[in-house]
Design an enzyme around this catalytic site. Structure first.
Site, PDB file in Angstrom:
ATOM      1  N   ASN A 190     -13.131  -2.975   1.898  1.00  0.00           N
ATOM      2  CA  ASN A 190     -14.037  -1.847   2.090  1.00  0.00           C
ATOM      3  C   ASN A 190     -14.958  -1.749   0.874  1.00  0.00           C
ATOM      4  OD1 ASN A 190     -12.822  -1.035   4.541  1.00  0.00           O
ATOM      5  ND2 ASN A 190     -11.198   0.032   3.416  1.00  0.00           N
ATOM      6  N   HIS A 222      -7.222  -5.718   1.656  1.00  0.00           N
ATOM      7  CA  HIS A 222      -6.106  -5.218   2.472  1.00  0.00           C
ATOM      8  C   HIS A 222      -5.613  -6.368   3.350  1.00  0.00           C
ATOM      9  CE1 HIS A 222      -6.961  -0.770   2.056  1.00  0.00           C
ATOM     10  NE2 HIS A 222      -8.155  -1.247   1.756  1.00  0.00           N
ATOM     11  N   HIS A 259     -10.211  -4.897  -3.878  1.00  0.00           N
ATOM     12  CA  HIS A 259      -8.903  -5.229  -3.311  1.00  0.00           C
ATOM     13  C   HIS A 259      -9.089  -5.702  -1.875  1.00  0.00           C
ATOM     14  CE1 HIS A 259      -9.739  -0.938  -2.784  1.00  0.00           C
ATOM     15  NE2 HIS A 259      -9.124  -1.026  -1.617  1.00  0.00           N
ATOM     16  N   GLY A 262     -15.301   3.452   3.588  1.00  0.00           N
ATOM     17  CA  GLY A 262     -13.965   3.982   3.315  1.00  0.00           C
ATOM     18  C   GLY A 262     -13.347   3.530   2.010  1.00  0.00           C
ATOM     19  N   GLN A 263     -14.162   2.975   1.100  1.00  0.00           N
ATOM     20  CA  GLN A 263     -13.571   2.578  -0.195  1.00  0.00           C
ATOM     21  C   GLN A 263     -13.227   3.833  -0.991  1.00  0.00           C
ATOM     22  OE1 GLN A 263     -15.955   0.036  -2.773  1.00  0.00           O
ATOM     23  NE2 GLN A 263     -14.183  -0.413  -4.092  1.00  0.00           N
ATOM     24  N   ASP A 266       0.856  -1.189   0.000  1.00  0.00           N
ATOM     25  CA  ASP A 266       0.000   0.000   0.000  1.00  0.00           C
ATOM     26  C   ASP A 266       0.895   1.244   0.000  1.00  0.00           C
ATOM     27  OD1 ASP A 266      -3.214   0.527   0.937  1.00  0.00           O
ATOM     28  OD2 ASP A 266      -1.807   2.203   1.058  1.00  0.00           O
ATOM     29  N   ILE A 267       0.511   2.234  -0.790  1.00  0.00           N
ATOM     30  CA  ILE A 267       1.318   3.451  -0.933  1.00  0.00           C
ATOM     31  C   ILE A 267       1.298   4.289   0.355  1.00  0.00           C
ATOM     32  CG2 ILE A 267      -0.458   5.055  -1.811  1.00  0.00           C
ATOM     33  CD1 ILE A 267       1.492   5.734  -4.093  1.00  0.00           C
TER      34      ILE A 267
HETATM   35  P1  5GP Z   1      -9.680   1.607   0.044  1.00  0.00           P
HETATM   36  O1  5GP Z   1      -9.715   2.916   0.786  1.00  0.00           O
HETATM   37  O2  5GP Z   1     -10.315   1.747  -1.320  1.00  0.00           O
HETATM   38  O3  5GP Z   1     -10.199   0.431   0.799  1.00  0.00           O
HETATM   39  O4  5GP Z   1      -8.157   1.292  -0.180  1.00  0.00           O
HETATM   40  C1  5GP Z   1      -7.401   1.865  -1.194  1.00  0.00           C
HETATM   41  C2  5GP Z   1      -5.954   1.726  -0.764  1.00  0.00           C
HETATM   42  O5  5GP Z   1      -5.161   1.886  -1.916  1.00  0.00           O
HETATM   43  C3  5GP Z   1      -5.528   2.794   0.240  1.00  0.00           C
HETATM   44  O6  5GP Z   1      -5.027   2.151   1.406  1.00  0.00           O
HETATM   45  C4  5GP Z   1      -4.483   3.598  -0.500  1.00  0.00           C
HETATM   46  O7  5GP Z   1      -3.419   4.003   0.318  1.00  0.00           O
HETATM   47  C5  5GP Z   1      -4.030   2.639  -1.583  1.00  0.00           C
HETATM   48  N1  5GP Z   1      -3.605   3.257  -2.825  1.00  0.00           N
HETATM   49  C6  5GP Z   1      -4.241   4.256  -3.495  1.00  0.00           C
HETATM   50  N2  5GP Z   1      -3.592   4.550  -4.635  1.00  0.00           N
HETATM   51  C7  5GP Z   1      -2.524   3.713  -4.678  1.00  0.00           C
HETATM   52  C8  5GP Z   1      -1.464   3.547  -5.620  1.00  0.00           C
HETATM   53  O8  5GP Z   1      -1.375   4.215  -6.630  1.00  0.00           O
HETATM   54  N3  5GP Z   1      -0.538   2.590  -5.334  1.00  0.00           N
HETATM   55  C9  5GP Z   1      -0.627   1.816  -4.211  1.00  0.00           C
HETATM   56  N4  5GP Z   1       0.350   0.901  -4.033  1.00  0.00           N
HETATM   57  N5  5GP Z   1      -1.598   1.952  -3.308  1.00  0.00           N
HETATM   58  C10 5GP Z   1      -2.543   2.892  -3.538  1.00  0.00           C
END
Ligand code: 5GP
Ligand code: ZN
Length: 134
Positions: A107, A122, A120, A113-114, A50-51
């Site tokens: 999520n 986590h 994906h 929080g998506q 995760d970034i």
């Molecule tokens: P969500 O909030 O949709 O459940 O999770 C999205 C996740 O993707 C977040 O934890 C966010 O930090 C990560 N993320 C968003 N953009 C990127 C990216 O370009 N590269 C990577 N490696 N992670 C990302």
């Protein structure tokens, strides 16, 4: 008339193209068009760091196929969904967090929080994770 399989292929290619055009980050990562720290990949999925990590270990398991969220009709993707979980467990073990414990999170939609609308999982671990999550 195009045969059904060909129609499906054309639709899938169109959908993939649209996703890239409209900037689905995980489709771009899966196509190696956007850099990411990829720890594992196979024909069906990838695992990346995760970034913006929320734990010492914070990985994302993403399918290559663009699936917006668990709200999609996934009747035909049961094998893929099972595969994602098996890969998640394998990576958790490789990271050495299987014994201490880890959390797998999906999520779905805004209030959960998506933020990236490409399914994906986590994988979070390497610290104590409180329950319930905030
Ligand atoms: P969500 O909030 O949709 O459940 O999770 C999205 C996740 O993707 C977040 O934890 C966010 O930090 C990560 N993320 C968003 N953009 C990127 C990216 O370009 N590269 C990577 N490696 N992670 C990302
Ligand atoms: Zn996508």
């Amino acid at each position: 008339m195009l045969p059904f399989a060909l129609k499906k292929l054309v639709f899938y290619a169109y959908k993939r193209g649209m996703m890239k055009m409209f900037g689905c980050v995980f489709c771009q990562v899966a196509a190696h068009e956007k850099p990411a720290k990829i720890l594992y990949e196979d024909a069906h999925c990838l695992v990346l760091q995760d970034i913006n990590p929320k734990a010492p270990v914070h990985l994302l398991v993403i399918p290559r196929k663009h699936i917006t969220s668990l709200n999609e009709n996934l009747e035909n993707d049961k094998a893929l969904l099972g595969h994602l979980l098996i890969v998640a467990a394998r990576l958790a073990k490789e990271q050495g967090i299987d014994g201490t414990g880890y959390r797998t999170v999906i999520n779905t939609n805004a209030e959960a929080g998506q933020t990236v609308f490409h399914l994906h999982i986590h994988i979070l671990g390497g610290r104590i994770l409180h329950w319930p999550p905030g």
